[in-house]
Structure formats: C-alpha cells, structure tokens
Design an enzyme around this catalytic site. Structure first.
Site, PDB file in Angstrom:
ATOM      1  N   LYS A 181       0.842  -1.192   0.000  1.00  0.00           N
ATOM      2  CA  LYS A 181       0.000   0.000   0.000  1.00  0.00           C
ATOM      3  C   LYS A 181       0.883   1.251   0.000  1.00  0.00           C
ATOM      4  O   LYS A 181       1.987   1.236   0.548  1.00  0.00           O
ATOM      5  CB  LYS A 181      -0.865   0.048   1.266  1.00  0.00           C
ATOM      6  CG  LYS A 181      -1.924  -1.011   1.396  1.00  0.00           C
ATOM      7  CD  LYS A 181      -2.645  -0.851   2.733  1.00  0.00           C
ATOM      8  CE  LYS A 181      -3.713  -1.899   2.940  1.00  0.00           C
ATOM      9  NZ  LYS A 181      -4.878  -1.674   2.059  1.00  0.00           N
ATOM     10  N   ARG A 226     -10.407 -11.160   2.732  1.00  0.00           N
ATOM     11  CA  ARG A 226     -11.381 -12.157   2.283  1.00  0.00           C
ATOM     12  C   ARG A 226     -10.831 -13.580   2.430  1.00  0.00           C
ATOM     13  O   ARG A 226     -11.606 -14.535   2.558  1.00  0.00           O
ATOM     14  CB  ARG A 226     -11.791 -11.868   0.841  1.00  0.00           C
ATOM     15  CG  ARG A 226     -10.700 -11.988  -0.192  1.00  0.00           C
ATOM     16  CD  ARG A 226     -11.013 -11.230  -1.472  1.00  0.00           C
ATOM     17  NE  ARG A 226     -10.980  -9.792  -1.275  1.00  0.00           N
ATOM     18  CZ  ARG A 226     -11.236  -8.903  -2.236  1.00  0.00           C
ATOM     19  NH1 ARG A 226     -11.533  -9.312  -3.458  1.00  0.00           N
ATOM     20  NH2 ARG A 226     -11.197  -7.611  -1.973  1.00  0.00           N
TER      21      ARG A 226
END
Length: 476
Positions: free
Chosen positions: A254, A329
């Site tokens: 990120k 997820r």
C-alpha cells in the site's frame, strides 16, 4: 471511565442541570431571570443547544426538533448528550442531573451520547486528560435502572472496541489480540478458545496461513461463545470478524499517506465481533452466540505469499492469488467455512474489506449484502435505531464472473469495478447458510472527532450488532 449513574425523583437545586425539551414553555426553572429566559428563547430560535452559567453550576438546554423519522430525533438527543459533555468539560463541572420534557425514549439516547463522548485513549500520553464526569443523576420516571445498566455496559463494550482499534501493532499482535479478548471473556463470562499456529496448520486453514507467511508473529483463530442456559435460539448466531492487526498490503504494498498509516484499524471487524459478544455477556442476552475472529498481520517478508500463488482453503477450494492486498477475504473465507460446523441460524461477518465500500458509503454507513432479506431488513432497522447505518447492495451472479480463474477454482481479486460486491461474492462461495456480509467502509477510524464519535477508533458496529441481536430474542 464510566461515571456513577443513579436515578433520582427529587429535584437537586445545587447541581448542574441538563434538560431536553420540545417546547421551552414546558420547563420551569426558578433560578433563571427573565433576561436569561429571553436569551434562551432567542438563541434556540436558530440553534438546538443553549448553556447558561450559574457559577459553580450550569444549565444546559437541548431542543429536540420534530423530524420526519423518529430515529433522527433519537440521534439529535445523542448529539445533545455530546454537546452537554463539551459544556461540562469547558466549565469543569463533574456532576449533572439529566431531565427530559420531550419524548420518553429520548432520555436513554441523551445518556448514551453523553457517555460515549467521555471516552479517551491516553495509554501512550505523558500528560493525561484531567477532566472526568463523576456523577450523573437521572430524573426521569421512564428510564429504569435496567435501561441505565444496559446503556452503561454497552458503552463499556464500545470503549473496549475503540481501545483495540487504537492500539498499534507494536502492542497488538495477533497473539496479544487473543489475550485482550481473553480479558473480556474473564470479565463478562463468555468462553474463549484460541487456536495457535500449529492447530491452524492441522486444520489446513490455507487462507490464514498464506496471509501470515510474511509475518514473524504467529496467527491465531479465536472462538468466542456465549451460551446461557436460557438461550431462546436452538441454532447459534455466528459472528465473524476480520482480525488483520496490521495490513501493509503484503507484496502488493500500500502507499503510506492516508492508507497504510491507518492500517492498525484493519482488525476493527474483529474488535466489533469480540465486543459484541462481550456486550451480550455483560447484559446477559438470552441468545447462543458464537464469535470467530481469525487474526494475523499482512507483511512483505521474503517468504510472503505472492501474486500467482495458488492456495488451498479450509474447505478445499483452491484460490489463485492476484493481489496480496486482498487478504481479508482469505482469512474470512476460512472462518466462514469453519462456521458450517455450528449449523448456524445466521452468520454475519464484519470487516474493513474494500476501499470500494468507502466510495459507496464514505464514513456515514457500512455496506452490506447477503442472502436473507428478513434479517437484512432487521439489520437496517437496527442501523437507523443506533445511527450506525447500513447501505444494502445486491449480490447478482454477474459479479462472480471476474472471480473465475483458469488455473484454480477462484482468484482473490476479480475486477476493479464493483469491488465491494465482488469481494462479497468471493465470501459467498464459502457459505451454505443464512448469511450477511458487512463491509465497514470508512466508519471504524476517524481523523477528527464527530460529536460522540472520537478521533481514532470509533467502535462503530458494536451497538449495531448488539441492537440487532436483541431483536432475535424469542419470548418463551
């Protein structure tokens, strides 16, 4: 620190008073001069709060305007509670009496807003906040001791969620997260079982293990269970929370500004689940509830999982990794598969899952989707009642197409467009029960204070789920 709260049926002349009302003519205060009353009238024509100082005490007036929706009036009462705290702090007033000349149901919200505003996180500060409210008297016949106790305990749970989110990775590793949950379990009475890395490996929870490969700290899988003897549900409600204690994005790194620098809050879903079970236990809700919180950090070590890897999940599904920053997820999928063993009445997962949800809801709501419309409608009602609102989006089959892989059962990314729903479709693959997925968007962590929601961890979601669970209690 939660102030001492007690009911009173006597008007206390020598302490500060905070009054909610619809019409100022309902209120009688002998201490006020005609000039002061005129000032209040004039100010409340344009504003909703007014403060009159009578050293060493003050009078706080909160006007509740009639709204089209009742939940907006309730939220106005919470905000009035927050404004009251600011006024008390500014004048260093530590004892106050709350009175209500408006709708009876607004006093609990007034108290809740006041209590939620008292929170501060000062563990790492050299200079601590000196002000705290010491005593609250409630002069309101409709607000029972039971209601006061429930609000107090629920506020305490919200504070616990905020504390967890505010803790940095230098303290809150996955192992420490489990230890903090254990403290909550011992205090409130829910049971906790923690799977260590060896147990997770034995269970072949490939999603958790893959995300953890780049970490020097082991993962944990936390099973929280509140099962009172008077539970009204035959099948448990299972709550699943994402526990990524810090997310660098892994090798799909990120950027730091306004992204990685806030990623200590990526375990907010796990914090919400842990503190919802905690609140249910503190308030002795007659429900069988199971919480599942997989926890690890996501780092780019030399042995970290990489785009192109194929991993095998707990249920045997193979997943091609397209992006290591789509890690939440993966750990949730293992937990959702594990939830099947409970034959649940309903499963709700809660997670800081996608930036796309932020584009949908901003900081004003969470995004939800699922396969059980009755439960979804009830959840949305709870969202309005707590002002922790929900925006529902559909789970159409077209959103599953980007998740197809040529070399595995699924890929973990899909397409850029509609990413919050695509992530939901990924999770749906691992469910075979009534299920709701909540993507918390920008609600878990605020850069600036907003009424009773502080800068930093907000605890958004704990009150929502607690309210929803109460609706599931069946009268015997």
């Amino acid at each position: 620190m939660i102030p001492k709260i007690s009911q009173t049926t006597e008007f206390k002349e020598n302490i500060s008073r905070a009054i909610l009302f619809d019409d100022f003519s309902q209120v009688t205060i002998p201490q006020l001069s005609d000039a002061e009353k005129a000032h209040i009238h004039k100010k409340l024509e344009k504003e909703t709060e007014c403060v009159i100082n009578h050293f060493p005490n003050l009078f706080f007036f909160g006007k509740i305007k009639k709204a089209k929706e009742a939940y907006m009036e309730t939220e106005a009462a919470r905000k009035a509670g927050s404004k009251l705290y600011d006024a008390l702090k500014a004048s260093d007033v530590k004892t106050v009496q709350l009175e209500n000349f408006s709708k009876p149901e607004l006093m609990p919200a007034f108290l809740e807003g006041l209590l939620l505003t008292t929170y501060s996180f000062e563990k790492y500060k050299k200079e601590k906040e000196q002000f705290c409210i010491e005593q609250i008297f409630i002069n309101d016949k409709t607000t029972s001791d039971k209601i006061i106790s429930e609000i107090t305990k629920l506020s305490k749970a919200v504070f616990a969620a905020r504390d967890l989110v505010n803790e940095p990775l230098s303290f809150l590793t996955a192992t420490q997260f489990s230890e903090e949950i254990e403290k909550l379990s011992k205090e409130s009475g829910f049971n906790l079982e923690v799977f260590n890395k060896q147990k997770i490996e034995a269970l072949k929870m490939g999603g958790i293990l893959a995300v953890n490969k780049g970490s020097i700290d082991p993962p944990t899988f936390n099973i929280l269970e509140w099962k009172p003897e008077n539970a009204t549900n035959k099948q448990p409600i299972v709550l699943v929370g994402k526990g990524i204690v810090f997310d660098t994005g892994g090798l799909s790194l990120k950027p730091t500004p306004n992204s990685m620098d806030y990623m200590k809050c990526d375990m907010a879903g796990g914090a919400v689940i842990a503190t919802t079970v905690y609140a249910a236990a503190l308030n002795e809700l007659p429900l069988h509830i199971v919480g599942l919180v997989p926890a690890t950090d996501n780092r780019p070590d030399g042995n970290a999982y990489v785009p192109g890897d194929i991993i095998t999940m707990f249920d045997g599904t193979t997943v091609e990794i397209k992006n290591t920053d789509a890690e939440g997820r993966l750990i949730l999928a293992d937990a959702l598969s594990y939830a099947k063993k409970y034959k649940p009445q309903l499963v709700i997962d809660y997670a800081t899952l996608t930036g796309a949800a932020v584009m949908v809801a901003g900081a004003h709501a969470a995004v939800a989707m699922g396969n059980t419309q009755e439960n979804m409608q009830s959840l949305k009602e709870s969202g309005f009642e707590t002002y922790e609102r929900i925006i529902e989006v559909p789970l159409w089959e077209e959103y599953a197409k980007p998740l197809k892989s040529t070399i595995a059962d699924l890929n973990n990314l899909g397409a850029r467009e509609a990413q919050s729903t695509i992530a939901g479709k990924f999770l749906e693959h691992f469910t075979d029960y009534n299920w709701i997925h909540i993507d918390s968007a920008d609600t878990p962590f605020f850069k600036e204070k907003s009424d009773y929601l502080p800068a930093g961890g907000t605890g958004y979601g704990t009150r929502l789920l607690y309210n929803f669970l109460k609706k599931l209690i069946v009268s015997k």
